[in-house]
Write a protein that holds these residues in place. Structure first.
Motif, PDB file in Angstrom:
ATOM      1  N   GLU A 210       4.343   8.387   1.234  1.00 29.64           N
ATOM      2  CA  GLU A 210       4.856   9.198   0.130  1.00 29.64           C
ATOM      3  C   GLU A 210       4.652  10.662   0.482  1.00 29.64           C
ATOM      4  O   GLU A 210       3.555  11.059   0.887  1.00 29.64           O
ATOM      5  CB  GLU A 210       4.068   8.828  -1.125  1.00 29.64           C
ATOM      6  N   LYS A 211       5.670  11.460   0.345  1.00 29.39           N
ATOM      7  CA  LYS A 211       5.551  12.895   0.633  1.00 29.39           C
ATOM      8  C   LYS A 211       4.531  13.523  -0.303  1.00 29.39           C
ATOM      9  O   LYS A 211       4.402  13.118  -1.442  1.00 29.39           O
ATOM     10  CB  LYS A 211       6.901  13.580   0.408  1.00 29.39           C
ATOM     11  N   ALA A 212       3.800  14.509   0.208  1.00 27.10           N
ATOM     12  CA  ALA A 212       2.793  15.168  -0.631  1.00 27.10           C
ATOM     13  C   ALA A 212       3.431  16.343  -1.345  1.00 27.10           C
ATOM     14  O   ALA A 212       3.789  17.346  -0.724  1.00 27.10           O
ATOM     15  CB  ALA A 212       1.626  15.639   0.229  1.00 27.10           C
ATOM     16  N   GLU A 213       3.551  16.193  -2.653  1.00 28.47           N
ATOM     17  CA  GLU A 213       4.165  17.254  -3.431  1.00 28.47           C
ATOM     18  C   GLU A 213       3.098  18.015  -4.208  1.00 28.47           C
ATOM     19  O   GLU A 213       2.266  17.427  -4.886  1.00 28.47           O
ATOM     20  CB  GLU A 213       5.204  16.672  -4.400  1.00 28.47           C
ATOM     21  N   LEU A 214       3.144  19.332  -4.077  1.00 28.62           N
ATOM     22  CA  LEU A 214       2.159  20.187  -4.739  1.00 28.62           C
ATOM     23  C   LEU A 214       2.864  21.008  -5.826  1.00 28.62           C
ATOM     24  O   LEU A 214       4.045  21.350  -5.689  1.00 28.62           O
ATOM     25  CB  LEU A 214       1.505  21.128  -3.720  1.00 28.62           C
TER      26      LEU A 214
ATOM     27  N   LEU B 159       0.845  -1.200   0.000  1.00 25.25           N
ATOM     28  CA  LEU B 159       0.000   0.000   0.000  1.00 25.25           C
ATOM     29  C   LEU B 159       0.868   1.233   0.000  1.00 25.25           C
ATOM     30  O   LEU B 159       1.893   1.283   0.684  1.00 25.25           O
ATOM     31  CB  LEU B 159      -0.761   0.069   1.322  1.00 25.25           C
ATOM     32  N   LYS B 160       0.416   2.246  -0.718  1.00 24.83           N
ATOM     33  CA  LYS B 160       1.118   3.523  -0.641  1.00 24.83           C
ATOM     34  C   LYS B 160       0.171   4.530   0.015  1.00 24.83           C
ATOM     35  O   LYS B 160      -1.003   4.625  -0.345  1.00 24.83           O
ATOM     36  CB  LYS B 160       1.474   3.992  -2.038  1.00 24.83           C
ATOM     37  N   VAL B 161       0.675   5.252   0.993  1.00 27.20           N
ATOM     38  CA  VAL B 161      -0.147   6.224   1.705  1.00 27.20           C
ATOM     39  C   VAL B 161       0.482   7.609   1.566  1.00 27.20           C
ATOM     40  O   VAL B 161       1.619   7.818   1.971  1.00 27.20           O
ATOM     41  CB  VAL B 161      -0.261   5.836   3.198  1.00 27.20           C
ATOM     42  N   GLY B 162      -0.265   8.528   0.957  1.00 26.35           N
ATOM     43  CA  GLY B 162       0.257   9.879   0.762  1.00 26.35           C
ATOM     44  C   GLY B 162       0.153  10.711   2.027  1.00 26.35           C
ATOM     45  O   GLY B 162      -0.791  10.561   2.801  1.00 26.35           O
ATOM     46  N   GLU B 163       1.110  11.599   2.209  1.00 29.80           N
ATOM     47  CA  GLU B 163       1.134  12.377   3.464  1.00 29.80           C
ATOM     48  C   GLU B 163       0.074  13.470   3.529  1.00 29.80           C
ATOM     49  O   GLU B 163      -0.251  13.955   4.608  1.00 29.80           O
ATOM     50  CB  GLU B 163       2.523  12.980   3.693  1.00 29.80           C
ATOM     51  N   LEU B 164      -0.480  13.864   2.381  1.00 28.09           N
ATOM     52  CA  LEU B 164      -1.485  14.934   2.405  1.00 28.09           C
ATOM     53  C   LEU B 164      -2.633  14.565   3.342  1.00 28.09           C
ATOM     54  O   LEU B 164      -3.129  15.377   4.100  1.00 28.09           O
ATOM     55  CB  LEU B 164      -2.013  15.190   0.986  1.00 28.09           C
TER      56      LEU B 164
ATOM     57  N   VAL C 243       0.784  16.563  -7.012  1.00 30.98           N
ATOM     58  CA  VAL C 243       1.543  15.732  -7.960  1.00 30.98           C
ATOM     59  C   VAL C 243       1.669  14.312  -7.412  1.00 30.98           C
ATOM     60  O   VAL C 243       1.518  13.340  -8.139  1.00 30.98           O
ATOM     61  CB  VAL C 243       2.957  16.318  -8.197  1.00 30.98           C
ATOM     62  N   ARG C 244       1.969  14.223  -6.126  1.00 26.14           N
ATOM     63  CA  ARG C 244       2.136  12.914  -5.482  1.00 26.14           C
ATOM     64  C   ARG C 244       1.654  13.012  -4.048  1.00 26.14           C
ATOM     65  O   ARG C 244       1.587  14.087  -3.479  1.00 26.14           O
ATOM     66  CB  ARG C 244       3.626  12.539  -5.437  1.00 26.14           C
ATOM     67  N   GLY C 245       1.349  11.851  -3.483  1.00 24.78           N
ATOM     68  CA  GLY C 245       1.093  11.814  -2.044  1.00 24.78           C
ATOM     69  C   GLY C 245      -0.268  12.305  -1.605  1.00 24.78           C
ATOM     70  O   GLY C 245      -0.417  12.895  -0.539  1.00 24.78           O
ATOM     71  N   ARG C 246      -1.304  12.053  -2.432  1.00 22.50           N
ATOM     72  CA  ARG C 246      -2.642  12.514  -2.049  1.00 22.50           C
ATOM     73  C   ARG C 246      -3.345  11.570  -1.079  1.00 22.50           C
ATOM     74  O   ARG C 246      -3.695  11.966   0.028  1.00 22.50           O
ATOM     75  CB  ARG C 246      -3.513  12.671  -3.292  1.00 22.50           C
ATOM     76  N   GLY C 247      -3.583  10.343  -1.537  1.00 21.73           N
ATOM     77  CA  GLY C 247      -4.422   9.449  -0.737  1.00 21.73           C
ATOM     78  C   GLY C 247      -3.797   8.084  -0.561  1.00 21.73           C
ATOM     79  O   GLY C 247      -2.622   7.966  -0.270  1.00 21.73           O
ATOM     80  N   VAL C 248      -4.611   7.059  -0.750  1.00 22.96           N
ATOM     81  CA  VAL C 248      -4.136   5.703  -0.513  1.00 22.96           C
ATOM     82  C   VAL C 248      -4.249   4.899  -1.794  1.00 22.96           C
ATOM     83  O   VAL C 248      -5.250   5.002  -2.503  1.00 22.96           O
ATOM     84  CB  VAL C 248      -4.975   5.056   0.598  1.00 22.96           C
ATOM     85  N   TRP C 249      -3.263   4.158  -2.090  1.00 24.70           N
ATOM     86  CA  TRP C 249      -3.205   3.440  -3.353  1.00 24.70           C
ATOM     87  C   TRP C 249      -2.715   2.032  -3.134  1.00 24.70           C
ATOM     88  O   TRP C 249      -1.798   1.802  -2.339  1.00 24.70           O
ATOM     89  CB  TRP C 249      -2.252   4.199  -4.285  1.00 24.70           C
ATOM     90  N   LEU C 250      -3.308   1.074  -3.816  1.00 23.05           N
ATOM     91  CA  LEU C 250      -2.837  -0.312  -3.756  1.00 23.05           C
ATOM     92  C   LEU C 250      -1.750  -0.488  -4.787  1.00 23.05           C
ATOM     93  O   LEU C 250      -1.985  -0.262  -5.968  1.00 23.05           O
ATOM     94  CB  LEU C 250      -3.987  -1.246  -4.116  1.00 23.05           C
ATOM     95  N   GLU C 251      -0.570  -0.911  -4.350  1.00 22.54           N
ATOM     96  CA  GLU C 251       0.526  -1.101  -5.294  1.00 22.54           C
ATOM     97  C   GLU C 251       0.536  -2.513  -5.869  1.00 22.54           C
ATOM     98  O   GLU C 251       0.726  -2.702  -7.053  1.00 22.54           O
ATOM     99  CB  GLU C 251       1.868  -0.816  -4.600  1.00 22.54           C
TER     100      GLU C 251
END
Ligand SMILES: Nc1ncnc2c1ncn2[C@@H]1O[C@H](COP(=O)(O)OP(=O)(O)OP(=O)(O)O)[C@@H](O)[C@H]1O
Ligand SMILES: [Mg+2]
Ligand SMILES: [Zn+2]
Lengths: 133, 247
Positions: free
Chosen positions: A67-71, A31-36, A119-127
């Protein structure tokens, strides 16, 4: 998203994938979890371990990566990272539930525009989902 | 690989019997007032009713219902607060009056997020107040809420009806159920809209006259329910309940 609701969503999606792929049991979920969204990883882990009981995921190991939230500003192109300690408590809480609400509170630090993208790090994603057939 | 939120949406709506999306191709035709009043009217008949405002850039049902003093509670997701007996949800509980300028992709994401976290529970009717137009919100409703039924609002104007004709053709093409068309703000006798609606093979649900007392009643539910507008919406609610529950 709230951690429990999120864990429920993960378990339900993984189960659907497992059935579709003909897996008898799931061994590993990445799982990937974005910091936002400021998900509490420990609560998420606990919720997953509770919800996976007596399901195809019972023995699955969850590998959670943050994952860091990049805007990125759409007006001036400036890129920056979201940092929780730079917003008020209630703003952080609102963004936790609905990350898009960031557009109501956060502005480009360079030009002041609210027109930015995550750009990155919004929500939750299944890898990936692995298991045995 | 996959967005886990999407698959949980169906689960969240499992105990919702009917979803009624109040929509129009045109803005300002009365969708929000009809959605709010229809919800109250259905609740008044004893149904368990939810009202979900998905006009994220311009929410307004909270003003009509005066719903700002409550807020959702967190419990394995989010439980909508009660407003005049309705389970009520709006993005205002997170944006608290700030302008939230959202592009299409953000609108979709916010909708997915709220659909995925909100626990409506046992509900007879979930009324959705849609933003105007034929864009992201309509396409997302069709994509994410498989049991959505559309209730289309127009005014007597040819210009409003033209947008409704387009919206209805899209829904017909995609085989999405349309409960019928409501003609709002009627000011003089004219069969135009009813004829056009029936020509398209759709049901004309009825008309609501222009009501000068309506503006005064915004934010005061007791007053709102006493208007002639509300009287008409109650009649429509009866029809809509009979028609949709009969399906
Ligand atoms: N039958 C009516 N008689 C008089 N005024 C009405 C009537 N219906 C709606 N209105 C008024 O029209 C205005 C627009 O109504 P409303 O906000 O419900 O429309 P809407 O379709 O939701 O608009 P938007 O597309 O911006 O969401 C409001 O000021 C409302 O009071
Ligand atoms: Mg409206
Ligand atoms: Zn900028």
């Amino acid at each position: 998203m709230h951690e429990w609701a999120l864990a429920e969503a993960v378990v339900s999606t993984v189960s659907q994938i497992a059935i579709r792929e003909g897996l008898r049991r799931v061994t590993e979920v990445r799982l990937k979890v974005g910091e936002l969204q400021q998900i509490e990883i420990e609560i998420l882990r606990f919720a997953l371990s509770e919800l996976k009981r007596s399901s195809l995921l019972e023995e699955a190991e969850f590998i959670i990566e943050t994952e860091k939230a990049e805007l990125r500003c759409r007006v001036c192109g400036h890129k920056w990272f979201f940092r929780r300690n730079e917003v008020d408590e209630d703003v952080a809480e609102a963004i936790h539930f609905v990350p898009e609400i960031a557009h109501a509170y956060i502005r480009c630090p360079r030009c002041g525009s609210p027109d930015f993208e995550v750009v990155r790090g919004r929500g939750v994603w299944l890898e990936s989902v692995e298991g045995v057939k | 690989m996959a967005d886990p939120r999407v698959s949980v949406i169906e689960d969240r709506l499992k105990k919702v019997n009917k979803v009624l999306s109040v929509s129009s191709g045109k803005g300002g035709v009365g969708k929000s007032l009809i959605a709010s009043t229809l919800s109250l009217a259905l609740a008044d008949k004893g149904y368990e009713v939810g009202l979900f405002d998905i006009d994220f850039t311009n929410p307004s049902t909270h003003i009509i219902l005066n719903a700002e003093s409550v807020s959702p509670t967190e419990e394995n997701g989010v439980i909508p607060p009660r407003v005049r007996g309705l389970k009520y949800m709006s993005i205002i509980y997170y944006s608290s009056g700030h302008v939230s300028p959202l592009r299409g992709v953000d609108v979709s994401n916010a909708l997915i997020e709220l659909l995925a976290i909100t626990r409506w529970g046992e509900t007879d009717f979930l009324v959705i107040d849609m933003p105007p137009g034929i864009g992201d919100a309509v396409l997302d409703m069709i994509r994410l809420v498989k049991k959505a039924n559309f209730l289309v609002v127009t005014t007597p104007s040819k210009l409003a009806f033209e947008t409704v004709r387009k919206l209805a053709s899209l829904l017909l093409e995609m085989r999405i159920p349309i409960i019928g068309v409501i003609e709002n703000m009627k000011m003089r006798e004219s069969p135009f809209i009813q004829e056009q609606v029936e020509k398209m093979g759709l049901r004309f649900l009825g008309e609501i006259p222009f009501d000068y007392s309506l503006e005064e009643a915004i934010g005061d539910v007791n007053k709102l329910l006493k208007t002639m507008f509300a009287q008409k919406v109650k009649e429509l609610a009866e029809k809509i309940a009979l028609q949709t529950l009969g399906d």
